[in-house]
Design a protein around this motif. Sequence first.
Motif, PDB file in Angstrom:
ATOM      1  N   ASN A 160       0.830  -1.201   0.000  1.00  0.00           N
ATOM      2  CA  ASN A 160       0.000   0.000   0.000  1.00  0.00           C
ATOM      3  C   ASN A 160       0.871   1.260   0.000  1.00  0.00           C
ATOM      4  OD1 ASN A 160      -2.045   1.960   0.511  1.00  0.00           O
ATOM      5  ND2 ASN A 160      -3.269   0.404   1.542  1.00  0.00           N
ATOM      6  N   LEU A 161       1.886   1.267   0.845  1.00  0.00           N
ATOM      7  CA  LEU A 161       2.796   2.414   0.897  1.00  0.00           C
ATOM      8  C   LEU A 161       3.566   2.555  -0.417  1.00  0.00           C
ATOM      9  CD1 LEU A 161       4.144   1.950   4.530  1.00  0.00           C
ATOM     10  CD2 LEU A 161       2.677   3.811   3.713  1.00  0.00           C
ATOM     11  N   GLN A 162       3.967   1.429  -0.988  1.00  0.00           N
ATOM     12  CA  GLN A 162       4.669   1.474  -2.258  1.00  0.00           C
ATOM     13  C   GLN A 162       3.782   2.059  -3.355  1.00  0.00           C
ATOM     14  OE1 GLN A 162       5.754  -2.299  -4.269  1.00  0.00           O
ATOM     15  NE2 GLN A 162       7.859  -1.548  -4.232  1.00  0.00           N
ATOM     16  N   SER A 163       2.520   1.685  -3.335  1.00  0.00           N
ATOM     17  CA  SER A 163       1.567   2.210  -4.310  1.00  0.00           C
ATOM     18  C   SER A 163       1.400   3.726  -4.151  1.00  0.00           C
ATOM     19  CB  SER A 163       0.215   1.509  -4.148  1.00  0.00           C
ATOM     20  OG  SER A 163      -0.730   1.996  -5.074  1.00  0.00           O
ATOM     21  N   GLU A 164       1.307   4.184  -2.900  1.00  0.00           N
ATOM     22  CA  GLU A 164       1.139   5.617  -2.653  1.00  0.00           C
ATOM     23  C   GLU A 164       2.359   6.416  -3.104  1.00  0.00           C
ATOM     24  OE1 GLU A 164      -1.193   7.896  -1.257  1.00  0.00           O
ATOM     25  OE2 GLU A 164      -2.459   6.274  -1.987  1.00  0.00           O
ATOM     26  N   ILE A 165       3.551   5.894  -2.838  1.00  0.00           N
ATOM     27  CA  ILE A 165       4.767   6.597  -3.247  1.00  0.00           C
ATOM     28  C   ILE A 165       4.875   6.623  -4.768  1.00  0.00           C
ATOM     29  CG2 ILE A 165       7.289   6.417  -3.299  1.00  0.00           C
ATOM     30  CD1 ILE A 165       6.163   7.745  -0.807  1.00  0.00           C
ATOM     31  N   ALA A 166       4.506   5.522  -5.420  1.00  0.00           N
ATOM     32  CA  ALA A 166       4.520   5.499  -6.880  1.00  0.00           C
ATOM     33  C   ALA A 166       3.541   6.524  -7.443  1.00  0.00           C
ATOM     34  CB  ALA A 166       4.170   4.095  -7.378  1.00  0.00           C
ATOM     35  N   ARG A 167       2.405   6.651  -6.793  1.00  0.00           N
ATOM     36  CA  ARG A 167       1.413   7.634  -7.246  1.00  0.00           C
ATOM     37  C   ARG A 167       1.942   9.060  -7.118  1.00  0.00           C
ATOM     38  NH1 ARG A 167      -3.825   9.625  -4.024  1.00  0.00           N
ATOM     39  NH2 ARG A 167      -4.783  10.903  -5.652  1.00  0.00           N
ATOM     40  N   THR A 168       2.525   9.370  -5.974  1.00  0.00           N
ATOM     41  CA  THR A 168       3.098  10.705  -5.794  1.00  0.00           C
ATOM     42  C   THR A 168       4.176  10.967  -6.835  1.00  0.00           C
ATOM     43  OG1 THR A 168       2.590  10.886  -3.439  1.00  0.00           O
ATOM     44  CG2 THR A 168       4.482  12.129  -4.237  1.00  0.00           C
ATOM     45  N   THR A 169       5.005   9.971  -7.105  1.00  0.00           N
ATOM     46  CA  THR A 169       6.056  10.116  -8.112  1.00  0.00           C
ATOM     47  C   THR A 169       5.458  10.406  -9.478  1.00  0.00           C
ATOM     48  OG1 THR A 169       7.465   8.562  -6.887  1.00  0.00           O
ATOM     49  CG2 THR A 169       8.047   9.000  -9.181  1.00  0.00           C
ATOM     50  N   ALA A 170       4.415   9.679  -9.845  1.00  0.00           N
ATOM     51  CA  ALA A 170       3.778   9.873 -11.149  1.00  0.00           C
ATOM     52  C   ALA A 170       3.199  11.281 -11.263  1.00  0.00           C
ATOM     53  CB  ALA A 170       2.682   8.828 -11.354  1.00  0.00           C
ATOM     54  N   ILE A 171       2.540  11.742 -10.213  1.00  0.00           N
ATOM     55  CA  ILE A 171       1.911  13.069 -10.264  1.00  0.00           C
ATOM     56  C   ILE A 171       2.967  14.160 -10.385  1.00  0.00           C
ATOM     57  CG2 ILE A 171       0.582  14.743  -8.931  1.00  0.00           C
ATOM     58  CD1 ILE A 171      -0.987  12.356  -7.764  1.00  0.00           C
ATOM     59  N   VAL A 172       4.024  14.071  -9.592  1.00  0.00           N
ATOM     60  CA  VAL A 172       5.068  15.091  -9.633  1.00  0.00           C
ATOM     61  C   VAL A 172       5.763  15.092 -10.992  1.00  0.00           C
ATOM     62  CG1 VAL A 172       7.304  15.774  -8.686  1.00  0.00           C
ATOM     63  CG2 VAL A 172       5.433  15.148  -7.150  1.00  0.00           C
ATOM     64  N   ALA A 173       6.100  13.906 -11.510  1.00  0.00           N
ATOM     65  CA  ALA A 173       6.753  13.820 -12.820  1.00  0.00           C
ATOM     66  C   ALA A 173       5.853  14.397 -13.910  1.00  0.00           C
ATOM     67  CB  ALA A 173       7.106  12.373 -13.138  1.00  0.00           C
ATOM     68  N   TYR A 174       4.570  14.102 -13.832  1.00  0.00           N
ATOM     69  CA  TYR A 174       3.616  14.625 -14.820  1.00  0.00           C
ATOM     70  C   TYR A 174       3.513  16.141 -14.731  1.00  0.00           C
ATOM     71  CZ  TYR A 174      -0.938  15.652 -16.921  1.00  0.00           C
ATOM     72  OH  TYR A 174      -1.955  16.189 -17.655  1.00  0.00           O
ATOM     73  N   ARG A 175       3.410  16.664 -13.525  1.00  0.00           N
ATOM     74  CA  ARG A 175       3.291  18.106 -13.368  1.00  0.00           C
ATOM     75  C   ARG A 175       4.540  18.840 -13.846  1.00  0.00           C
ATOM     76  NH1 ARG A 175      -1.945  19.077 -13.289  1.00  0.00           N
ATOM     77  NH2 ARG A 175      -3.014  18.198 -11.500  1.00  0.00           N
ATOM     78  N   LEU A 176       5.688  18.206 -13.743  1.00  0.00           N
ATOM     79  CA  LEU A 176       6.919  18.815 -14.211  1.00  0.00           C
ATOM     80  C   LEU A 176       7.185  18.510 -15.673  1.00  0.00           C
ATOM     81  CD1 LEU A 176       9.229  18.226 -11.121  1.00  0.00           C
ATOM     82  CD2 LEU A 176       8.064  20.327 -11.803  1.00  0.00           C
ATOM     83  N   GLY A 177       6.281  17.715 -16.286  1.00  0.00           N
ATOM     84  CA  GLY A 177       6.365  17.490 -17.716  1.00  0.00           C
ATOM     85  C   GLY A 177       7.201  16.308 -18.144  1.00  0.00           C
ATOM     86  N   TYR A 178       7.628  15.450 -17.221  1.00  0.00           N
ATOM     87  CA  TYR A 178       8.452  14.299 -17.569  1.00  0.00           C
ATOM     88  C   TYR A 178       7.561  13.073 -17.736  1.00  0.00           C
ATOM     89  CZ  TYR A 178      12.683  16.968 -16.758  1.00  0.00           C
ATOM     90  OH  TYR A 178      13.685  17.909 -16.857  1.00  0.00           O
ATOM     91  N   MET A 179       7.025  12.924 -18.949  1.00  0.00           N
ATOM     92  CA  MET A 179       5.995  11.931 -19.193  1.00  0.00           C
ATOM     93  C   MET A 179       6.520  10.503 -19.075  1.00  0.00           C
ATOM     94  SD  MET A 179       2.844  12.122 -19.611  1.00  0.00           S
ATOM     95  CE  MET A 179       1.552  10.908 -19.794  1.00  0.00           C
ATOM     96  N   ASP A 180       7.736  10.247 -19.564  1.00  0.00           N
ATOM     97  CA  ASP A 180       8.283   8.888 -19.475  1.00  0.00           C
ATOM     98  C   ASP A 180       8.415   8.455 -18.017  1.00  0.00           C
ATOM     99  OD1 ASP A 180       8.398   8.731 -22.199  1.00  0.00           O
ATOM    100  OD2 ASP A 180      10.536   9.211 -22.344  1.00  0.00           O
ATOM    101  N   LEU A 181       8.876   9.365 -17.173  1.00  0.00           N
ATOM    102  CA  LEU A 181       9.017   9.038 -15.754  1.00  0.00           C
ATOM    103  C   LEU A 181       7.649   8.843 -15.116  1.00  0.00           C
ATOM    104  CD1 LEU A 181      10.878   8.670 -13.330  1.00  0.00           C
ATOM    105  CD2 LEU A 181      10.826  11.153 -12.985  1.00  0.00           C
ATOM    106  N   ALA A 182       6.670   9.645 -15.513  1.00  0.00           N
ATOM    107  CA  ALA A 182       5.315   9.495 -14.977  1.00  0.00           C
ATOM    108  C   ALA A 182       4.741   8.133 -15.349  1.00  0.00           C
ATOM    109  CB  ALA A 182       4.414  10.612 -15.503  1.00  0.00           C
ATOM    110  N   ARG A 183       4.945   7.714 -16.581  1.00  0.00           N
ATOM    111  CA  ARG A 183       4.438   6.399 -17.014  1.00  0.00           C
ATOM    112  C   ARG A 183       5.127   5.261 -16.261  1.00  0.00           C
ATOM    113  NH1 ARG A 183       4.592   8.587 -22.559  1.00  0.00           N
ATOM    114  NH2 ARG A 183       2.463   9.032 -23.228  1.00  0.00           N
ATOM    115  N   LEU A 184       6.429   5.406 -16.040  1.00  0.00           N
ATOM    116  CA  LEU A 184       7.158   4.373 -15.298  1.00  0.00           C
ATOM    117  C   LEU A 184       6.608   4.254 -13.884  1.00  0.00           C
ATOM    118  CD1 LEU A 184       9.453   2.336 -14.970  1.00  0.00           C
ATOM    119  CD2 LEU A 184      10.996   4.264 -14.461  1.00  0.00           C
ATOM    120  N   ALA A 185       6.367   5.386 -13.239  1.00  0.00           N
ATOM    121  CA  ALA A 185       5.833   5.362 -11.875  1.00  0.00           C
ATOM    122  C   ALA A 185       4.433   4.765 -11.847  1.00  0.00           C
ATOM    123  CB  ALA A 185       5.821   6.775 -11.299  1.00  0.00           C
ATOM    124  N   LEU A 186       3.611   5.086 -12.845  1.00  0.00           N
ATOM    125  CA  LEU A 186       2.269   4.498 -12.908  1.00  0.00           C
ATOM    126  C   LEU A 186       2.333   2.987 -13.090  1.00  0.00           C
ATOM    127  CD1 LEU A 186       0.164   6.995 -15.065  1.00  0.00           C
ATOM    128  CD2 LEU A 186      -0.148   6.443 -12.654  1.00  0.00           C
TER     129      LEU A 186
END
Length: 406
Positions: A160-186
């Motif tokens: 559950n914690l791993q899922s939450e951290i991955a979600r935060t990573t995806a959102i931050v990467a997306y907001r900063l425009g790094y789509m490849d990193l956002a997809r990896l985190a998702l």
Amino acid sequence: MPETTDIHIGARIRELRAIRGYSLAELGRRAHVSTSQLSRVETGEQPASPSVLTAVARALGVTLSVLHGQPYIHMLQKDRLDRLLAPISSALDAWDIPPEDDLPLRPLDDIATDTQAVAKQRARGEFGAVAEALPELITDTALAVQTYTVPGRDRERAHNLQSEIARTTAIVAYRLGYMDLARLALARMAVAAPHSGDPRQVAVERYERAVITHAETSRPDRGVALMRRALRDLDADGDPATMAVRGTLLLRASALSAVQGHHDDADDWLGQAHQLAEAGAAADAATDPPGQRYALAFGELNVSLGRLDVAMYRDDYETAVRVADEVRLPESYQPTRIAGFQIRKASAEAWTARHDASLTSLKRAREKAPQLTRYHPEVHATIGTLLRARQRPAQELREFAQWSGV
């Protein structure tokens, strides 16, 4: 004379090219666009076609939203971006590889406390601080998952914690425009969520996929399909957190349907969300804030904001203004969300010739979140509308236009 939006997009391309350290020729080679054409696009002399913008965005490793003016990248110093995001990418790549060193296993309670802290920072738009904390938390949750292999509460909690951290990573990467990193985190979240013992995590992963992936690929139909599946698989158990998740899914489906022009479907999703908000009013009031486990608040306010979004997608600006005038945001509402609401309201007011009210809304947005407002593409579009509507714009409008770079 080139349009303001063309100049703005060109400046964004030039800025991001500088961040990457690419010459005009190098970016042109990567995007398969001639250097002369790319130069004209950067100076605003020539508008970029959708295909060229897509190719340039891909070559720069960012989303189309960034080229159109997604503002969050300006919240960080240019030279910090790669330094912050590279360790995150490395940590995600080593997600399932046992560490070479004998790293100590942190207690799950400590990891949970830090996970909640970065989620709150993320909600406030403090992406620099979040990015600095993420590599260690990614490693901590990965080590916890590798340690707790026996089925049970600790194993589920680690996932559950791993899922939450991955979600935060995806959102931050997306907001900063790094789509490849956002997809990896998702992708990492999609692996962890089913093992969390919490079906809501699976639903939230589908929600984020609809927001991040299918919005950027202009496939709202796939996003709606994901929302249907998430709602079907998530039992309505009456829990406030479940209501928050289900309500958020309904509102996302409504907005995506409106984007496609499926207005009857959008109204149907909104109606279901309204019914859920009414049914869950008592449970909603019992948590502070509602649905805080998933950073998803849901209630009548969110339904009203959903109505505003749908009206804007329909170009029904009179309705949008009426809905916005009825909205009362609490003082505790996040500044960036208040600013986002004021920006949408200003756009609707500008389209309905409420010019003074529109400028007032823009100024309120600037008071709450100046960085978000200054670089927001809808702000630039609204100012352009106001400038064209006034042969002799007021001094305060000229000053606002100069401040925002229009």
